[in-house]
Design a protein around this motif. Structure first.
Motif, mmCIF file in Angstrom:
data_model
loop_
_atom_site.group_PDB
_atom_site.id
_atom_site.type_symbol
_atom_site.label_atom_id
_atom_site.label_comp_id
_atom_site.label_asym_id
_atom_site.label_seq_id
_atom_site.Cartn_x
_atom_site.Cartn_y
_atom_site.Cartn_z
ATOM 1 N N ARG A 110 59.490 12.280 -6.898
ATOM 2 C CA ARG A 110 59.611 11.173 -7.848
ATOM 3 C C ARG A 110 59.956 9.910 -7.073
ATOM 4 O O ARG A 110 60.889 9.896 -6.272
ATOM 5 N N TRP A 111 59.210 8.851 -7.341
ATOM 6 C CA TRP A 111 59.414 7.603 -6.607
ATOM 7 C C TRP A 111 60.346 6.686 -7.364
ATOM 8 O O TRP A 111 60.272 6.558 -8.587
ATOM 9 N N GLY A 112 61.244 6.042 -6.626
ATOM 10 C CA GLY A 112 62.154 5.061 -7.205
ATOM 11 C C GLY A 112 61.613 3.670 -6.996
ATOM 12 O O GLY A 112 60.541 3.323 -7.487
ATOM 13 N N SER A 162 57.019 18.057 3.361
ATOM 14 C CA SER A 162 56.417 17.701 4.636
ATOM 15 C C SER A 162 56.075 16.211 4.640
ATOM 16 O O SER A 162 55.877 15.597 3.588
ATOM 17 N N VAL A 163 56.018 15.656 5.835
ATOM 18 C CA VAL A 163 55.658 14.240 5.963
ATOM 19 C C VAL A 163 54.281 13.989 5.365
ATOM 20 O O VAL A 163 54.045 12.962 4.719
ATOM 21 N N GLU A 164 53.364 14.930 5.557
ATOM 22 C CA GLU A 164 52.009 14.764 5.019
ATOM 23 C C GLU A 164 52.046 14.629 3.500
ATOM 24 O O GLU A 164 51.357 13.776 2.917
ATOM 25 N N ARG A 165 52.855 15.475 2.822
ATOM 26 C CA ARG A 165 52.954 15.413 1.363
ATOM 27 C C ARG A 165 53.572 14.099 0.907
ATOM 28 O O ARG A 165 53.150 13.505 -0.087
ATOM 29 N N LEU A 212 52.773 8.931 -1.733
ATOM 30 C CA LEU A 212 52.943 7.478 -1.749
ATOM 31 C C LEU A 212 51.599 6.774 -1.937
ATOM 32 O O LEU A 212 51.498 5.787 -2.680
ATOM 33 N N ASP A 213 50.560 7.271 -1.283
ATOM 34 C CA ASP A 213 49.218 6.704 -1.483
ATOM 35 C C ASP A 213 48.844 6.739 -2.963
ATOM 36 O O ASP A 213 48.327 5.769 -3.522
ATOM 37 N N LYS A 214 49.123 7.886 -3.591
ATOM 38 C CA LYS A 214 48.787 8.041 -5.017
ATOM 39 C C LYS A 214 49.625 7.096 -5.864
ATOM 40 O O LYS A 214 49.122 6.507 -6.828
ATOM 41 N N ARG A 215 50.879 6.941 -5.497
ATOM 42 C CA ARG A 215 51.775 6.053 -6.258
ATOM 43 C C ARG A 215 51.314 4.593 -6.160
ATOM 44 O O ARG A 215 51.341 3.858 -7.146
ATOM 45 N N LEU A 216 50.871 4.161 -4.987
ATOM 46 C CA LEU A 216 50.421 2.779 -4.807
ATOM 47 C C LEU A 216 49.087 2.526 -5.504
ATOM 48 O O LEU A 216 48.832 1.435 -6.007
ATOM 49 N N GLU A 244 44.802 3.506 2.643
ATOM 50 C CA GLU A 244 45.840 4.496 2.888
ATOM 51 C C GLU A 244 46.935 3.855 3.724
ATOM 52 O O GLU A 244 46.651 3.090 4.643
ATOM 53 N N VAL A 245 48.191 4.175 3.418
ATOM 54 C CA VAL A 245 49.275 3.644 4.236
ATOM 55 C C VAL A 245 49.238 4.308 5.606
ATOM 56 O O VAL A 245 48.745 5.426 5.769
ATOM 57 N N ALA A 246 49.770 3.599 6.592
ATOM 58 C CA ALA A 246 49.782 4.121 7.958
ATOM 59 C C ALA A 246 50.726 5.310 8.063
ATOM 60 O O ALA A 246 51.816 5.309 7.492
ATOM 61 N N ARG A 247 50.293 6.340 8.797
ATOM 62 C CA ARG A 247 51.103 7.527 9.040
ATOM 63 C C ARG A 247 51.961 7.330 10.286
ATOM 64 O O ARG A 247 51.689 6.435 11.094
ATOM 65 N N PRO A 248 53.022 8.151 10.442
ATOM 66 C CA PRO A 248 53.854 8.055 11.651
ATOM 67 C C PRO A 248 53.012 8.122 12.915
ATOM 68 O O PRO A 248 52.072 8.912 13.013
#
Length: 205
Positions: A48-50, A96-99, A104-108, A113-117
């Motif tokens: 859940r995103w805040g 996991s970081v991937e999840r 977050l991509d789905k939320r935006l 796509e946002v940059a990954r680590p």
């Protein structure tokens, strides 16, 4: 360099259904089997995103170049102001970081796509070749990306939820500015643009 390891052969005896291998001269102590702990199961619960914020952020500015009307194309190279590096922080073992980044991509809901680590904002710092179309003056180029800051909660099947935060970026933007023509006074009040102008063309105190 690979190092040769000596091999020790143990003689093992079986008596009365109980087996054991003894090392050295003490026949009273059997070798102990080491049991490795079972890895914790992956957290597959809901995320859940805040608070999720996005802001165009300056990452590089060129030096100021003086352009004549007959200069034609001019090359302006980026000088880094700041570097954005994706990261995730959590209060405990979470998804996991991937999840997290996929969620977050789905939320935006954006096309990017946002940059990954491991992917720094420095990857978009490329020289700008500009044709000023007969204009003259002192010019500067600026580079920006959209910075993302977000917080989240993950349900990991325990009484205590896992809280976390994400910092990352996506996309890229460019701007050409002329010293003496303040963008804020001409309708462009975006913070990354006004910051670039102040850094390159602002008054010296």
């Amino acid at each position: 360099m690979r190092r040769a390891v000596p091999v020790v052969v143990l003689a093992c005896a079986v008596a009365g259904g109980v087996s054991g291998c003894r090392v050295g001269g003490d026949d009273t102590k059997a070798a102990t089997r080491v049991t490795r702990p079972t890895p914790a199961p992956a957290c597959t619960g809901a995320i859940r995103w805040g608070r999720v914020s996005e802001e165009r952020t300056l990452i590089a500015v060129s030096r100021v170049v003086t352009v004549r009307k007959d200069a034609g194309e001019v090359r302006l190279s980026p000088i880094r102001v700041r570097e954005l590096v994706p990261r995730v922080e959590t209060s405990g073992a979470g998804p996991s970081v991937e999840r997290i980044f996929a969620s977050l991509d789905k939320r935006l809901g954006d096309a990017f796509e946002v940059a990954r680590p491991g992917r720094s904002s420095a990857t978009v710092e490329r020289p700008d070749v500009a044709d000023f179309l007969g204009n003259s003056g002192r010019f500067v180029s600026a580079w920006g990306v959209r910075a993302v800051e977000a917080t989240f909660t993950a349900d990991c099947g325990t009484a205590t939820p896992v809280y976390g935060s994400v910092s990352t970026w996506y996309g890229s933007s460019g701007a050409s500015l002329q010293c003496g023509v303040d963008p804020a006074e001409h309708g462009n009040e975006e913070r990354w643009v006004t910051e670039a102008y102040a850094l390159a063309c602002g008054n010296i105190s």
